[in-house]
Motif scaffolding. Structure first.
Motif, PDB file in Angstrom:
ATOM      1  N   ARG A   1      44.026  43.014  30.731  1.00  0.00           N
ATOM      2  CA  ARG A   1      45.302  43.628  31.092  1.00  0.00           C
ATOM      3  C   ARG A   1      45.509  43.604  32.599  1.00  0.00           C
ATOM      4  NH1 ARG A   1      43.405  47.647  27.271  1.00  0.00           N
ATOM      5  NH2 ARG A   1      44.416  47.327  25.242  1.00  0.00           N
ATOM      6  N   GLN A   2      46.739  43.880  33.001  1.00  0.00           N
ATOM      7  CA  GLN A   2      47.086  43.815  34.419  1.00  0.00           C
ATOM      8  C   GLN A   2      46.320  44.827  35.267  1.00  0.00           C
ATOM      9  OE1 GLN A   2      51.379  43.663  35.156  1.00  0.00           O
ATOM     10  NE2 GLN A   2      51.672  42.790  33.111  1.00  0.00           N
ATOM     11  N   ASN A   3      45.969  45.958  34.680  1.00  0.00           N
ATOM     12  CA  ASN A   3      45.252  46.974  35.457  1.00  0.00           C
ATOM     13  C   ASN A   3      43.744  46.787  35.433  1.00  0.00           C
ATOM     14  OD1 ASN A   3      44.857  47.615  32.792  1.00  0.00           O
ATOM     15  ND2 ASN A   3      45.507  49.755  32.947  1.00  0.00           N
ATOM     16  N   SER A   4      43.270  45.682  34.842  1.00  0.00           N
ATOM     17  CA  SER A   4      41.837  45.375  34.801  1.00  0.00           C
ATOM     18  C   SER A   4      41.520  44.330  35.870  1.00  0.00           C
ATOM     19  CB  SER A   4      41.438  44.830  33.423  1.00  0.00           C
ATOM     20  OG  SER A   4      41.720  45.766  32.394  1.00  0.00           O
ATOM     21  N   PRO A   5      40.274  44.284  36.339  1.00  0.00           N
ATOM     22  CA  PRO A   5      39.908  43.260  37.331  1.00  0.00           C
ATOM     23  C   PRO A   5      39.978  41.866  36.718  1.00  0.00           C
ATOM     24  CG  PRO A   5      37.954  44.419  36.550  1.00  0.00           C
ATOM     25  CD  PRO A   5      39.133  45.166  36.012  1.00  0.00           C
ATOM     26  N   ALA A   6      40.204  40.876  37.553  1.00  0.00           N
ATOM     27  CA  ALA A   6      40.235  39.491  37.083  1.00  0.00           C
ATOM     28  C   ALA A   6      38.833  39.063  36.656  1.00  0.00           C
ATOM     29  CB  ALA A   6      40.754  38.581  38.191  1.00  0.00           C
ATOM     30  N   PHE A   7      38.768  38.020  35.847  1.00  0.00           N
ATOM     31  CA  PHE A   7      37.476  37.472  35.457  1.00  0.00           C
ATOM     32  C   PHE A   7      36.785  36.874  36.690  1.00  0.00           C
ATOM     33  CE2 PHE A   7      39.775  37.328  31.392  1.00  0.00           C
ATOM     34  CZ  PHE A   7      38.837  37.910  30.551  1.00  0.00           C
ATOM     35  N   SER A   8      35.473  37.000  36.730  1.00  0.00           N
ATOM     36  CA  SER A   8      34.717  36.534  37.891  1.00  0.00           C
ATOM     37  C   SER A   8      34.135  35.147  37.658  1.00  0.00           C
ATOM     38  CB  SER A   8      33.578  37.505  38.192  1.00  0.00           C
ATOM     39  OG  SER A   8      32.597  37.454  37.158  1.00  0.00           O
ATOM     40  N   GLU A   9      33.737  34.491  38.728  1.00  0.00           N
ATOM     41  CA  GLU A   9      33.111  33.181  38.628  1.00  0.00           C
ATOM     42  C   GLU A   9      31.784  33.270  37.883  1.00  0.00           C
ATOM     43  OE1 GLU A   9      32.321  29.051  39.213  1.00  0.00           O
ATOM     44  OE2 GLU A   9      34.106  30.317  39.051  1.00  0.00           O
ATOM     45  N   GLU A  10      31.074  34.363  38.055  1.00  0.00           N
ATOM     46  CA  GLU A  10      29.813  34.541  37.336  1.00  0.00           C
ATOM     47  C   GLU A  10      30.065  34.614  35.836  1.00  0.00           C
ATOM     48  OE1 GLU A  10      25.717  37.144  37.836  1.00  0.00           O
ATOM     49  OE2 GLU A  10      27.639  38.067  38.338  1.00  0.00           O
TER      50      GLU A  10
ATOM     51  N   VAL B   1      28.585  41.680  27.467  1.00  0.00           N
ATOM     52  CA  VAL B   1      28.355  41.200  28.837  1.00  0.00           C
ATOM     53  C   VAL B   1      29.672  41.032  29.597  1.00  0.00           C
ATOM     54  CG1 VAL B   1      27.250  39.444  30.259  1.00  0.00           C
ATOM     55  CG2 VAL B   1      26.340  39.950  27.969  1.00  0.00           C
ATOM     56  N   ILE B   2      30.678  40.467  28.930  1.00  0.00           N
ATOM     57  CA  ILE B   2      31.981  40.206  29.551  1.00  0.00           C
ATOM     58  C   ILE B   2      33.029  41.074  28.853  1.00  0.00           C
ATOM     59  CG2 ILE B   2      33.733  38.462  30.067  1.00  0.00           C
ATOM     60  CD1 ILE B   2      31.566  36.331  29.859  1.00  0.00           C
ATOM     61  N   THR B   3      33.605  41.988  29.558  1.00  0.00           N
ATOM     62  CA  THR B   3      34.617  42.841  28.950  1.00  0.00           C
ATOM     63  C   THR B   3      35.935  42.074  28.825  1.00  0.00           C
ATOM     64  OG1 THR B   3      35.287  43.741  31.088  1.00  0.00           O
ATOM     65  CG2 THR B   3      33.580  44.938  29.881  1.00  0.00           C
ATOM     66  N   TYR B   4      36.681  42.360  27.766  1.00  0.00           N
ATOM     67  CA  TYR B   4      37.998  41.758  27.572  1.00  0.00           C
ATOM     68  C   TYR B   4      38.848  42.722  26.751  1.00  0.00           C
ATOM     69  CZ  TYR B   4      35.824  40.393  23.107  1.00  0.00           C
ATOM     70  OH  TYR B   4      35.174  40.410  21.902  1.00  0.00           O
ATOM     71  N   ASP B   5      40.160  42.577  26.875  1.00  0.00           N
ATOM     72  CA  ASP B   5      41.092  43.459  26.182  1.00  0.00           C
ATOM     73  C   ASP B   5      41.734  42.798  24.970  1.00  0.00           C
ATOM     74  OD1 ASP B   5      40.884  45.670  28.062  1.00  0.00           O
ATOM     75  OD2 ASP B   5      41.933  44.358  29.472  1.00  0.00           O
TER      76      ASP B   5
END
Length: 398
Positions: free
Chosen positions: A140-149, A34-38
């Motif tokens: 990573r820096q080239n990934s979008p920030a985490f969202s409030e959702e 559901v939540i992508t992370y590196d």
């Protein structure tokens, strides 16, 4: 994203038969659907001290783990785990909070950015007021920030994860002691420190001590000599409460390495007769702590003097991280009040917060701190925290 299926992803894991490690691995897999992370770092902690009892980490984070550790305990920064626990805000996104911060984040500027990390989502897992672990997800820096959702979803999962970390805490003890004998090691020595007999568990711990000291099997390890020497000294000076000088002198004087951590103490009386019990705690090469006790063994009083002999019994068993802090506190001669205050310091409480919790003035807090600094030979809170907390960082992933 906040669908019924996603909301129930963690509660579905509550029915499984998990160890602490396998549960954390399953949580990470569920989150990633559901939540992508590196990268990630998932710690379990001792709820009484908030000290780490093991981490499941990604290799990239392992490379900067020491810097993150120092930042967490020694620097004023945003979203520290202890702050999230105290505030009741159990999840937080770094990028979302940076614009509202008047000062830059040292963790973000000096650690994460140089490592190519642009954002983190933190969560602490609290059940019935006690924290049993915390998780940080990185992008990573080239990934979008985490969202409030995504934060709200993690917030929803936190209660279930906390419950399971609490439930699997006993299995974590099994994991920590998995390589250790189930029964305690017992050795019997004469007053010349010549071994008389021992059990299989004692032979195992002896081999670990031989590895630590890089000596042959015919050499009696120095920690054993230390507790036995301490016991003999206690008997010679004829006191029920003895100093630690004997154990420390014997152990240090024998050339023990600086990286070996020890703690010594004595027990009081049994019945009306003093039976001093010497202890020493040693960190082994793989990060485990070994606790050694020494005590006199005597034949019954009605035994004929001609055949009465005295022997020293040495008891060897693994000490868990939560067992070591009291030993270290005792080793430095901290009073009960100083130990209580130290526990708050290790949780990153400010002097004002400590004063409120202990119902004393800030000036009294400072007086206690000065006494602790003098006894432990440090000059600041940062040194004190590093001095104690670093001893609990077990090697390897758990």
């Amino acid at each position: 994203m906040l669908t019924h299926q996603n909301l129930n992803r963690m509660t579905s894991l509550e029915k499984g038969n998990w160890t602490s490690r396998t549960y954390r691995e399953a949580v990470l897999k569920q989150i990633k659907t559901v939540i992508t992370y590196d990268a990630y770092c998932f710690n379990t902690v001792d709820p009484s001290t908030l000290l780490s009892t093991g981490a499941v980490t990604e290799d990239g984070i392992e490379a900067i783990h020491k810097q993150l550790f120092l930042n967490e305990y020694m620097e004023d920064d945003i979203h520290k785990y202890a702050d999230l626990i105290q505030s009741g805000q159990h999840t937080a996104i770094l990028q979302a909070s940076l614009p509202m911060r008047s000062e830059p984040s040292s963790r973000y500027t000096n650690i994460l950015l140089p490592a190519g990390i642009g954002d983190e989502l933190r969560a602490v897992f609290v059940d019935h007021g006690a924290c049993f672990g915390h998780l940080t997800l990185y992008r990573r820096q080239n990934s979008p920030a985490f969202s409030e959702e995504e934060r709200l979803l993690m917030q929803h999962w936190a209660a279930s994860i906390a419950l399971m970390l609490r439930t699997t805490r006993l299995s974590l003890t099994d994991e920590l002691t998995g390589k250790s004998p189930e029964e305690p090691g017992i050795m019997l020595l004469d007053t010349s420190f010549e071994p008389v007999m021992n059990n299989a568990a004692a032979r195992y711990w002896l081999s670990e001590l031989h590895r630590l000291e890089q000596v042959g099997p015919d050499v009696l390890p120095r920690p054993i000599r230390a507790v036995c020497s301490h016991l003999l000294q206690s008997d010679r000076i004829g006191t029920r409460t003895v100093t630690e000088a004997g154990a420390e002198t014997d152990y240090a004087g024998s050339g023990a390495g600086k990286d070996t951590e020890t703690s010594a103490s004595t027990a009081s009386t049994f019945g009306h007769t003093a039976y001093p019990l010497s202890k020493v705690c040693v960190q082994l090469l793989d990060g485990r702590y070994l606790l050694l006790h020494a005590s006199w063994m005597q034949q019954p009083k009605d035994t004929q003097p001609a055949i009465q002999r005295e022997h020293i019994a040495v008891w060897l068993e693994q000490a868990l991280p939560q067992d070591v802090l009291p030993l270290l506190s005792e080793r430095y001669g901290l009073s009960a009040r100083e130990r209580e205050l130290l526990a708050y310091v290790l949780r990153s409480f400010s002097s004002k917060e400590i004063a409120a919790a202990m119902h004393i003035s800030v000036y009294t807090v400072q007086d206690h701190l000065k006494s602790i600094f003098a006894k432990t030979e440090v000059s600041s809170r940062r040194e004190l925290i590093w001095h104690f907390v670093s001893r609990f960082q077990l090697s390897g992933e758990l």
